[in-house]
Design an enzyme around this catalytic site. Structure first.
Site, PDB file in Angstrom:
ATOM      1  N   LYS A 176       0.850  -1.203   0.000  1.00 10.09           N
ATOM      2  CA  LYS A 176       0.000   0.000   0.000  1.00 10.09           C
ATOM      3  C   LYS A 176       0.883   1.250   0.000  1.00 10.09           C
ATOM      4  O   LYS A 176       1.885   1.311   0.735  1.00 10.09           O
ATOM      5  CB  LYS A 176      -0.902   0.013   1.235  1.00 10.09           C
ATOM      6  N   ASN A 203      -5.214   2.812  -3.560  1.00 10.11           N
ATOM      7  CA  ASN A 203      -6.619   2.971  -3.163  1.00 10.11           C
ATOM      8  C   ASN A 203      -7.163   4.372  -3.463  1.00 10.11           C
ATOM      9  O   ASN A 203      -7.911   4.942  -2.673  1.00 10.11           O
ATOM     10  CB  ASN A 203      -6.801   2.639  -1.667  1.00 10.11           C
ATOM     11  N   GLU A 230      -1.691   0.170  -8.624  1.00  9.58           N
ATOM     12  CA  GLU A 230      -3.129  -0.121  -8.541  1.00  9.58           C
ATOM     13  C   GLU A 230      -3.908   1.090  -8.035  1.00  9.58           C
ATOM     14  O   GLU A 230      -3.545   1.693  -7.032  1.00  9.58           O
ATOM     15  CB  GLU A 230      -3.300  -1.317  -7.595  1.00  9.58           C
ATOM     16  N   ASP A 255      -8.983  -1.194  -9.581  1.00 16.56           N
ATOM     17  CA  ASP A 255      -9.642  -2.081  -8.615  1.00 16.56           C
ATOM     18  C   ASP A 255     -11.002  -1.465  -8.273  1.00 16.56           C
ATOM     19  O   ASP A 255     -12.036  -1.865  -8.818  1.00 16.56           O
ATOM     20  CB  ASP A 255      -8.714  -2.217  -7.377  1.00 16.56           C
ATOM     21  N   LYS A 279     -13.019  -8.190  -8.351  1.00 19.06           N
ATOM     22  CA  LYS A 279     -13.587  -8.714  -7.105  1.00 19.06           C
ATOM     23  C   LYS A 279     -14.996  -9.223  -7.383  1.00 19.06           C
ATOM     24  O   LYS A 279     -15.904  -8.423  -7.664  1.00 19.06           O
ATOM     25  CB  LYS A 279     -13.573  -7.626  -6.029  1.00 19.06           C
TER      26      LYS A 279
HETATM   27 MG    MG Z   1      -6.794  -2.510  -4.266  1.00 21.19          MG
END
Ligand code: MG
Length: 387
Positions: A176, A203, A230, A255, A279
């Protein structure tokens, strides 16, 4: 996937919220969590019993509603729709592939439908004596899991290196990052592990910078040979992501932007990503995820199956999906026992970072009602009409 025999005549649907203890406290913007509340769905038919779970987290994510909202949607809309649809078929539960069409396209509907679809699919596969892997016709028996490393408390570089060191043998490490915690930690990890398959996950955090500032900060990561960056920008704007992707040598992965099959198609077409984190819960279920993987493969976008800290059935379905050809990168399929102290669900054994999707009937995880009982904090039973 072809439609097999339907899952049988509906007896009823049960919703169970259970509190599962986490192995390590998880810090979020909402505080530190010691428990992972999980919403299970049980579909009972006269032929089999199937279990599913919602991918919903108690606080939600940037794009996924919180668990309470998904629970409310299941209680108010999704479960009653299944009862009505079954009654209209003389008691027969609709095939799992039809469950996604029971209604609603809002984020809460997609997570609720995915959870119910998973339970119906599990029942359907058990009634047919078939595994999900066999139903999907998976190509690989050996699936590799990736590892995830968070931002350490206080942004301590030594703590990060310590944590990466514990998973440095993984086929992929996803780290992250956020503005101010990017080039220094990435350079330090790369210096220590020159050959590690390393990717970073922001994120959406670089939306806090202006577009040029974000591009400059992320371009500084180009020399470090990352697999991908990402979700650098907030999820809604695919055009901004495409403009950023054009400026970076490192591939951009999306994502949170991928909330439906339509979004996956658009993101690929706009050049907003060259890697996709898919997902199943967020996309609306296993069938939607299968189509998304096939689409990514057809347009040359690399993909992996992402997880939402599932307890069993959801994770096992992700494992089977990860054995499809479209899943070209290691996914979030490590055993739930790596983050849950206890779970009432079985999961295929993990050998190092390798797993094989279950060959037993169902989605690949058995939920033990006896073990679930003491963990349950609330439950609701919806009997079929006339049952
Ligand atoms: Mg992610």
């Amino acid at each position: 996937m072809d439609g097999p025999a339907p899952p049988g005549r509906l007896v009823g649907v049960e919703l169970v919220v259970a509190s599962l203890r986490l192995r390590r406290p998880v810090g979020t913007s909402a505080g530190t969590h010691l428990e992972r509340p999980t919403l299970f769905v049980r579909v009972a038919t006269d032929a089999a019993e199937g279990w599913g779970e919602a991918g919903a987290l108690p606080g939600g994510t940037l794009v996924d509603p919180p668990l309470d909202e998904v629970l409310d949607r299941l209680r108010q809309r999704t479960v009653p729709s299944l009862l009505t649809a079954s009654a209209a078929r003389g008691g027969e539960v609709p095939a799992a592939a039809q469950v996604g069409r029971l209604g609603g396209t809002a984020p809460a509907d997609r997570l609720a439908l995915a959870a119910l679809e998973l339970a119906v699919l599990d029942a359907e596969l058990r009634a047919a004596g078939t595994s999900l892997a066999a139903r999907l016709g998976v190509a690989r028996a050996d699936v590799r899991a990736g590892a995830v490393v968070g931002i350490p408390p206080g942004r301590e570089l030594a703590a990060l290196l310590d944590e990466v060191g514990q998973v440095a043998d993984a086929p992929r490490v996803r780290m992250k990052i956020a503005p101010g915690w990017d080039v220094v930690p990435v350079a330090a990890v790369r210096d220590r592990w020159p050959d590690l398959a390393l990717q970073v996950d922001a994120n959406g955090a670089y939306g806090a910078l202006d577009p040029d500032g974000a591009a400059d900060a992320l371009a500084a990561l180009d020399p470090y040979g990352l697999t991908c960056i990402e979700q650098p920008l907030p999820p809604a704007d695919l055009t901004a992501s495409a403009a950023l992707a054009a400026r970076l040598a490192t591939p951009v992965c999306l994502d949170e932007s991928l909330t439906s099959l339509r979004r996956v198609v658009d993101a690929a077409r706009y050049g907003a990503m060259s890697v996709a984190c898919l997902k199943p819960a967020r996309l609306g279920g296993v069938f939607a995820a299968t189509r998304a993987l096939a689409h990514c493969r057809s347009v040359g976008v690399e993909a992996f199956v992402g997880g939402l800290f599932e307890a069993g059935p959801g994770r096992a379905a992700g494992l089977a999906l990860s054995a499809l050809d479209g899943a070209s990168l290691p996914g979030d399929v490590s055993a739930p026992a790596s983050y849950l102290e206890e779970t009432p669900c079985s999961y295929p054994p993990q050998r190092g970072w390798s797993l094989t999707p279950a060959a037993t009937p169902g989605v690949g995880s058995d939920t033990d009602p006896g073990a679930l009982g003491p963990m349950a904090t609330a439950r609701w039973w919806y009997p079929a009409a006339g049952a």
